[in-house]
Design an enzyme around this catalytic site. Structure first.
Site, PDB file in Angstrom:
ATOM      1  N   ASN A 151      40.552 -33.881  26.826  1.00  0.00           N
ATOM      2  CA  ASN A 151      41.296 -32.407  27.247  1.00  0.00           C
ATOM      3  C   ASN A 151      40.471 -31.305  26.795  1.00  0.00           C
ATOM      4  OD1 ASN A 151      41.948 -33.077  24.701  1.00  0.00           O
ATOM      5  ND2 ASN A 151      44.164 -31.887  24.638  1.00  0.00           N
ATOM      6  N   GLU A 177      36.219 -41.851  27.898  1.00  0.00           N
ATOM      7  CA  GLU A 177      35.020 -42.386  28.709  1.00  0.00           C
ATOM      8  C   GLU A 177      35.191 -41.307  29.846  1.00  0.00           C
ATOM      9  OE1 GLU A 177      37.090 -44.119  26.841  1.00  0.00           O
ATOM     10  OE2 GLU A 177      35.330 -45.303  25.638  1.00  0.00           O
ATOM     11  N   SER A 228      47.553 -39.301  21.798  1.00  0.00           N
ATOM     12  CA  SER A 228      48.831 -39.278  21.948  1.00  0.00           C
ATOM     13  C   SER A 228      49.630 -39.821  20.720  1.00  0.00           C
ATOM     14  CB  SER A 228      49.336 -40.170  23.116  1.00  0.00           C
ATOM     15  OG  SER A 228      48.904 -41.340  23.045  1.00  0.00           O
ATOM     16  N   GLU A 249      45.608 -36.150  14.780  1.00  0.00           N
ATOM     17  CA  GLU A 249      45.886 -35.170  15.549  1.00  0.00           C
ATOM     18  C   GLU A 249      46.703 -35.710  16.716  1.00  0.00           C
ATOM     19  OE1 GLU A 249      45.551 -31.992  14.698  1.00  0.00           O
ATOM     20  OE2 GLU A 249      43.672 -31.824  13.362  1.00  0.00           O
ATOM     21  N   LEU A 250      48.026 -35.674  16.492  1.00  0.00           N
ATOM     22  CA  LEU A 250      48.856 -36.226  17.820  1.00  0.00           C
ATOM     23  C   LEU A 250      49.540 -35.233  18.863  1.00  0.00           C
ATOM     24  CD1 LEU A 250      49.788 -39.154  15.465  1.00  0.00           C
ATOM     25  CD2 LEU A 250      47.709 -38.973  16.853  1.00  0.00           C
ATOM     26  N   CYS A 283      47.360 -29.964  23.319  1.00  0.00           N
ATOM     27  CA  CYS A 283      48.360 -30.396  22.494  1.00  0.00           C
ATOM     28  C   CYS A 283      49.302 -29.215  21.872  1.00  0.00           C
ATOM     29  CB  CYS A 283      47.875 -31.046  21.236  1.00  0.00           C
ATOM     30  SG  CYS A 283      46.493 -30.257  20.533  1.00  0.00           S
ATOM     31  N   GLU A 380      56.222 -35.256  25.720  1.00  0.00           N
ATOM     32  CA  GLU A 380      55.192 -34.278  25.976  1.00  0.00           C
ATOM     33  C   GLU A 380      54.657 -34.308  27.562  1.00  0.00           C
ATOM     34  OE1 GLU A 380      51.313 -34.915  23.759  1.00  0.00           O
ATOM     35  OE2 GLU A 380      51.204 -32.582  23.588  1.00  0.00           O
TER      36      GLU A 380
END
Ligand code: NAD
Length: 475
Positions: A151, A177, A228, A249-250, A283, A380
């Site tokens: 992202n 990727e 995630s 960092e989710l 996020c 989310e």
């Protein structure tokens, strides 16, 4: 400018070709293939691990001046190359060029901040009688395995490289990727600024194969993951087998509390822009708008009005305000979540469908009066959709903000100073913006609580997360 050819960067060498499998990198605005990405073999990963071991022994003994020179040099090169790097990010991720440039500048700011932090990795001397000595020192944790998602194709790799390099660690990064060329461009700036090739490396592959291989090695002493919560829990379990340090960092589900004393026009101007930034694939995106009932209709109608005016188009077109979503999984998820919300009784005011039949474009969407048991109120959405619900009291609003197991970013709009402090104390979150969406910065810790993860990136905390303490007592 054409999209570059792709490779891995192992021990300072470009690695591609042979009988390696490949992954097609696609342009999200057309769904056409840009280039084939080579995927790592187990032998490639072993080579990277050996190099990381050597790189760590070397870099842990580097002077702060050497680390600062690399970070500042890379920051300068990124500025020189910003047009090219931003264009690559837009081509492979879809976001607008303006958004991609912001990422370059965020990374430049972070590298320059860390270049200062390397001189401040202080320990301490304890009070002892003459002849005795006790010191507490900070040492780099060791080789880091880092996983960066698609992202923020420039900013995420910048964070994943910056902190270990500042701390004196080596790092093997597997960026997504889907967005490899941006990550490689960031790494190239570091290498061109003098970083040895065994200190920072880039591999790609089948994600689960790469993470199992790297985390299964005793050489790796720390996992740094952004992505995630589901994948984060899986990787944390793998890391636990060898008691590796972790920074996670989710996901998030950003609550936004809008009170009746807020400057509603200002809140709308700021939050609508923030909601549709990067097509909502952020996020810390504001997601659940928890609005006091006496300003609910005004806020919702203002939101819908502004959302309708967002021009969606190819990120390379300067007129576009929102690009396509990054991959075909996202518009599918939007259809699934918005469809479910409608079936549960939510009102769809705008959006809710894909745009055109080429690429992964989705309409800026607004739902209101969404039942709390709709999937989208619990999962989310990671897309361009705002969920706006009315609530009667401050206590009910706080309860809704804290209802989910996530706690990454939260926002509140109120001019009442007493209420601001109450909110700041009560909301379970890693970051809170009061009358602002500016919740990050090179000098400020970025991270969450609960299922949104632990540890922080950026700020002194970002480097701290790559250090361990050692106490030495001399009698
Ligand atoms: P995903 O959950 O499979 O992947 C998320 C990221 O983790 C990707 O970058 C992927 O390459 C990586 N990944 C997946 N499995 C892995 C493994 N076993 N080992 C190492 N890395 C692995 O799915 P996705 O479709 O890419 O994204 C879906 C969701 O992920 C989004 O809805 C969002 O909730 C979350 N996400 C969060 C962030 C963030 O900034 N926190 C970024 C991207 C995606």
């Amino acid at each position: 400018m054409t999209y570059p050819s792709l490779h891995m960067m192992i021990d300072g060498e470009r690695v591609s070709g042979g009988d390696r499998r490949t992954h097609a990198v696609v342009d999200p605005s057309t769904a056409e293939t840009l280039a084939e990405l080579p995927l790592a073999t187990p032998a490639d990963l072993d080579r990277a691990l050996d190099a990381a071991q050597r790189g760590f022994r070397r870099w842990r003994n580097s002077t702060p001046h050497e680390r600062a020179a690399v970070l500042q040099g890379a920051a300068r090169l990124m500025l020189e190359r910003q047009d090219e790097i931003a264009r690559i990010a837009t081509m492979e991720q879809g976001k607008t060029l303006a958004e991609a440039k912001v990422e370059v500048h965020m990374t430049v700011g972070l590298f320059n901040f860390y270049a200062g932090e390397v001189f401040r990795l202080y320990g301490r001397a304890l009070v002892r009688p003459a002849g005795q000595r006790s010191t507490v020192t900070k040492e780099p944790v060791g080789p880091v395995a880092a996983f960066a998602p698609w992202n923020f194709p420039i900013g995420n790799p910048g964070r994943k490289f910056g902190a270990p390099i500042a701390a004196g660690c080596s790092v093997i990064m597997k960026a997504a990727e889907e967005t490899p060329a941006s990550a490689l461009a960031v790494l190239q700036c570091l290498l061109d600024a003098g970083l040895p090739g065994d200190v920072a490396q880039a591999v790609f592959g089948v994600p689960d194969e790469v993470s199992r291989h790297l985390l299964g090695s005793p050489i790796i002493r720390k996992l740094s993951f952004t992505g995630s919560t589901t994948v984060g829990k899986h990787l944390a379990r793998l890391a636990a087998e060898d008691m590796k340090r972790t920074t996670m960092e989710l996901g998030g589900h950003g609550p936004v509390l809008v009170f009746n004393d807020a400057d509603i026009d200002q809140a709308l101007a700021v939050m609508v822009t923030s909601k549709y930034r990067n097509a909502g694939q952020v996020c810390v995106s504001p997601t659940r708008f928890i609005v006091q009932e006496d300003v609910f209709e005004r806020f919702r109608d203002g939101f819908v009005d502004r959302a309708q005016k967002i021009l969606v188009g190819d990120g390379l077109n300067p007129a576009s305000m929102m690009g396509p979503m990054a991959n075909p999984r996202r518009p599918e998820a939007m259809d699934r979540l918005i469809g479910d919300a409608k079936r549960c009784g939510a009102r769809l005011h705008v959006g809710g469908t894909q745009i055109g039949n080429r690429g992964f474009f989705y309409q800026p969407s607004v739902l209101s009066e969404v039942p709390l048991d709709a999937l989208i109120m619990n999962e989310e959405p990671f897309g361009p959709v705002a969920l706006i619900n009315p609530f009667a009291s401050e206590e009910a609003m706080i309860a809704e903000a804290n209802r989910l197991p996530y706690g990454l970013a939260a926002y509140a709009w109120t001019r009442d100073a007493k209420r601001q402090r109450h909110i700041a104390r009560e909301i379970e979150t890693g970051m809170l913006g009061i009358n602002t969406t500016m919740i990050g910065g090179a000098d400020s810790p970025f991270g969450g609580v609960k299922w949104s993860g632990h540890g922080a990136e950026d700020g002194p905390e970002g480097v701290e997360a790559c250090l361990v303490t050692k106490a030495v007592h001399e009698g």
